[in-house]
Design a protein around this motif. Sequence first.
Motif, PDB file in Angstrom:
ATOM      1  N   ASN A  29      27.813  10.127  35.898  1.00  0.00           N
ATOM      2  CA  ASN A  29      26.639  10.456  36.711  1.00  0.00           C
ATOM      3  C   ASN A  29      25.551   9.411  36.520  1.00  0.00           C
ATOM      4  O   ASN A  29      24.893   8.981  37.468  1.00  0.00           O
ATOM      5  CB  ASN A  29      26.085  11.838  36.326  1.00  0.00           C
ATOM      6  CG  ASN A  29      27.012  12.953  36.760  1.00  0.00           C
ATOM      7  OD1 ASN A  29      27.913  12.737  37.560  1.00  0.00           O
ATOM      8  ND2 ASN A  29      26.804  14.152  36.229  1.00  0.00           N
TER       9      ASN A  29
ATOM     10  N   ARG B  86      26.509   6.229  38.285  1.00  0.00           N
ATOM     11  CA  ARG B  86      26.401   6.381  39.746  1.00  0.00           C
ATOM     12  C   ARG B  86      24.933   6.309  40.193  1.00  0.00           C
ATOM     13  O   ARG B  86      24.585   5.660  41.166  1.00  0.00           O
ATOM     14  CB  ARG B  86      27.021   7.723  40.166  1.00  0.00           C
ATOM     15  CG  ARG B  86      27.214   7.859  41.674  1.00  0.00           C
ATOM     16  CD  ARG B  86      27.438   9.305  42.089  1.00  0.00           C
ATOM     17  NE  ARG B  86      26.383  10.163  41.567  1.00  0.00           N
ATOM     18  CZ  ARG B  86      26.595  11.208  40.780  1.00  0.00           C
ATOM     19  NH1 ARG B  86      27.807  11.551  40.450  1.00  0.00           N
ATOM     20  NH2 ARG B  86      25.573  11.933  40.335  1.00  0.00           N
ATOM     21  N   GLU B  87      24.052   6.967  39.417  1.00  0.00           N
ATOM     22  CA  GLU B  87      22.632   6.947  39.766  1.00  0.00           C
ATOM     23  C   GLU B  87      22.071   5.536  39.665  1.00  0.00           C
ATOM     24  O   GLU B  87      21.250   5.117  40.467  1.00  0.00           O
ATOM     25  CB  GLU B  87      21.843   7.895  38.842  1.00  0.00           C
ATOM     26  CG  GLU B  87      22.122   9.360  39.076  1.00  0.00           C
ATOM     27  CD  GLU B  87      21.777   9.815  40.488  1.00  0.00           C
ATOM     28  OE1 GLU B  87      20.667   9.510  40.961  1.00  0.00           O
ATOM     29  OE2 GLU B  87      22.631  10.463  41.130  1.00  0.00           O
ATOM     30  N   TRP B  88      22.507   4.805  38.632  1.00  0.00           N
ATOM     31  CA  TRP B  88      22.036   3.422  38.447  1.00  0.00           C
ATOM     32  C   TRP B  88      22.469   2.567  39.629  1.00  0.00           C
ATOM     33  O   TRP B  88      21.701   1.816  40.202  1.00  0.00           O
ATOM     34  CB  TRP B  88      22.603   2.877  37.133  1.00  0.00           C
ATOM     35  CG  TRP B  88      22.077   1.532  36.737  1.00  0.00           C
ATOM     36  CD1 TRP B  88      20.943   1.286  36.015  1.00  0.00           C
ATOM     37  CD2 TRP B  88      22.665   0.241  37.006  1.00  0.00           C
ATOM     38  NE1 TRP B  88      20.790  -0.080  35.825  1.00  0.00           N
ATOM     39  CE2 TRP B  88      21.832  -0.733  36.419  1.00  0.00           C
ATOM     40  CE3 TRP B  88      23.803  -0.179  37.678  1.00  0.00           C
ATOM     41  CZ2 TRP B  88      22.110  -2.097  36.489  1.00  0.00           C
ATOM     42  CZ3 TRP B  88      24.080  -1.540  37.750  1.00  0.00           C
ATOM     43  CH2 TRP B  88      23.238  -2.488  37.166  1.00  0.00           C
TER      44      TRP B  88
ATOM     45  N   LYS C  37      23.258   3.560  42.576  1.00  0.00           N
ATOM     46  CA  LYS C  37      22.540   3.997  43.788  1.00  0.00           C
ATOM     47  C   LYS C  37      21.156   3.356  43.837  1.00  0.00           C
ATOM     48  O   LYS C  37      20.716   2.876  44.863  1.00  0.00           O
ATOM     49  CB  LYS C  37      22.377   5.529  43.756  1.00  0.00           C
ATOM     50  CG  LYS C  37      23.335   6.210  44.675  1.00  0.00           C
ATOM     51  CD  LYS C  37      23.152   7.679  44.961  1.00  0.00           C
ATOM     52  CE  LYS C  37      22.332   8.586  44.156  1.00  0.00           C
ATOM     53  NZ  LYS C  37      22.700   9.992  44.233  1.00  0.00           N
TER      54      LYS C  37
ATOM     55  N   TRP D  82      13.369   3.617  36.838  1.00  0.00           N
ATOM     56  CA  TRP D  82      14.693   4.073  36.389  1.00  0.00           C
ATOM     57  C   TRP D  82      14.539   5.050  35.225  1.00  0.00           C
ATOM     58  O   TRP D  82      15.171   6.109  35.185  1.00  0.00           O
ATOM     59  CB  TRP D  82      15.541   2.858  36.002  1.00  0.00           C
ATOM     60  CG  TRP D  82      16.786   3.192  35.224  1.00  0.00           C
ATOM     61  CD1 TRP D  82      17.067   2.823  33.947  1.00  0.00           C
ATOM     62  CD2 TRP D  82      17.917   3.950  35.678  1.00  0.00           C
ATOM     63  NE1 TRP D  82      18.292   3.304  33.573  1.00  0.00           N
ATOM     64  CE2 TRP D  82      18.848   3.996  34.607  1.00  0.00           C
ATOM     65  CE3 TRP D  82      18.244   4.597  36.864  1.00  0.00           C
ATOM     66  CZ2 TRP D  82      20.066   4.663  34.696  1.00  0.00           C
ATOM     67  CZ3 TRP D  82      19.464   5.276  36.947  1.00  0.00           C
ATOM     68  CH2 TRP D  82      20.353   5.300  35.886  1.00  0.00           C
TER      69      TRP D  82
ATOM     70  N   HIS E 130      13.502   8.312  36.441  1.00  0.00           N
ATOM     71  CA  HIS E 130      14.634   8.977  37.109  1.00  0.00           C
ATOM     72  C   HIS E 130      15.576   9.617  36.083  1.00  0.00           C
ATOM     73  O   HIS E 130      16.235  10.616  36.366  1.00  0.00           O
ATOM     74  CB  HIS E 130      15.384   7.932  37.944  1.00  0.00           C
ATOM     75  CG  HIS E 130      16.394   8.512  38.881  1.00  0.00           C
ATOM     76  ND1 HIS E 130      16.079   9.419  39.873  1.00  0.00           N
ATOM     77  CD2 HIS E 130      17.739   8.322  38.987  1.00  0.00           C
ATOM     78  CE1 HIS E 130      17.170   9.768  40.522  1.00  0.00           C
ATOM     79  NE2 HIS E 130      18.188   9.115  40.004  1.00  0.00           N
TER      80      HIS E 130
ATOM     81  N   HIS F 274      20.712  15.560  38.648  1.00  0.00           N
ATOM     82  CA  HIS F 274      21.637  14.491  39.042  1.00  0.00           C
ATOM     83  C   HIS F 274      22.418  13.934  37.857  1.00  0.00           C
ATOM     84  O   HIS F 274      23.310  13.122  38.038  1.00  0.00           O
ATOM     85  CB  HIS F 274      20.900  13.381  39.796  1.00  0.00           C
ATOM     86  CG  HIS F 274      19.622  12.949  39.140  1.00  0.00           C
ATOM     87  ND1 HIS F 274      18.411  13.526  39.422  1.00  0.00           N
ATOM     88  CD2 HIS F 274      19.376  12.010  38.217  1.00  0.00           C
ATOM     89  CE1 HIS F 274      17.474  12.956  38.698  1.00  0.00           C
ATOM     90  NE2 HIS F 274      18.027  12.028  37.954  1.00  0.00           N
TER      91      HIS F 274
END
Length: 461
Positions: A48, A51-53, A55, A244, A247, A360
């Motif tokens: 996860n 994937r967030e990074w 994105k 980041w 987030h 997320h």
Amino acid sequence: MNEKENNKMDKIVSLCKRRGFVFQGSEIYGGLRGTWDLGPLGVALNNNLKREWWKMFVDGREDMYGLDASILMNGKVWDASGHTGAGFCDPLVEDTETGERYRADHLLKDAGHEADGLSLEEIDAIIVDNKIVSPNGNPLSPARQFNLMFESRIGATAGDEGRVYLRPETAQGIFVNFKNVVDTMSPKMPFGIAQIGKAFRNEIAPREFLFRVREFEQMEIEYFIKEAAWKDEFEKLRGDIKKWHTHLGLSEDNIREYEVPDNDLAHYSKRTIDFEYNYPGKGFDELCGFAYRTDHDLKNHMEASGVSMEYIEPDGSRYVPHVLEPSFGIGRAITAVLCEAYTEDEMNGDVRTYLKLPKHLAPNRVAVSPLLKNKPELVEKAREVFTMLKTEFGNVAWDDNGNVGKRYRRQDEIGTPHCIVIDFDTLGQEAPEHTDTVTVRDRDTGEQERVAISDLIQKLK
Ligand code: GAP
């Protein structure tokens, strides 16, 4: 650092093991120092986070290109980058009685001395003058440089041709592909190349859980710029790194920026900021690095390989770009996320432990259960809801072990943001107005509300 904070880190490490986030590497054979394995929930969190990074830093931008280079590279790459030389060494001392090895700078710091950027002679002098001994109380050997790269040989080739290393940073895979990306993608300056992958360092003293290990994952960006623009671009990327961290759910109070002094800069860097996290029981220490690498790498590869690394502008002007490098270690990011999320409170008269993970990042987006697992009509309806949510979100857990209270506690402890229970109301057997509704419980408040099944996906989103 106080005992409570130390305790907190111990509890997090224990939770990670107990609930399947992180296991010791090769555990059944007594382990292998500096290696950890990610369990089912750890790999979910890890994926996860990556994937967030991706994105945020690749798909979310127009100026970023992805890459996935080989771990094994021609040995000449590391000569050109400077990693085979003294630049990528740590000072090592040995206990003269037991032969145990230590990082000299760590021993100096533990004894209250400044240890960054010292020569071997300076380290020896401090050890002698202050009678610093090994943790076992024995005299120490003189310091020597220890290169951190794992060396190997490829195939049956003898001599220099077969010399390879496990990469100690993903960055060089990006530099050696700079020309390929420029030739195939025609990027406009400034632009970045991003990569996620494994890196290896033969750390003298791996320690502190995932903090210093011998095999780890990095998420790195090499951002190519004109030299004159470096200060402006540095500030922009610095802002992106801060976003980041927000987030990831890391609070501002727990993040600090440390300007690395000139005498402690890596061999390639003209300016570096370490973003530090306030780890419980340890205090502020590096989370990720942000370096201005100048044109060090591209220029060295150009000289060593004979291949031009120049960028040609539409007007025909050409130059070797300079580089800014945000470099994130995933293990440290995961540690910080877990430390930030770990919470104890009181609920219904008991101490409750839960992970306040951002939605997320949570390994399970939601957990679904029937109120009673021995009532087929409840199970059937719950499976329907589970299948619907799993199709939408993917990471949805089915949990029918024990009573509902225990399920809530179990899901709280692994950070599942919502638990959904299908009960007799859902089937319209008790209050007709609740037919086809379910209870949705919020992890942080413990509050429950009834939501129509048809509204569930929207509600959870
Ligand atoms: N390409 C630049 C580079 O590798 P670094 O500061 O040596 O710079 C970047 O490493 C990040 O990689 C660190 O901030 C840290 O998050 C992670 N890292 C480095 N060595 C590590 C180790 N032995 N164990 C875990 N993470 C490590």
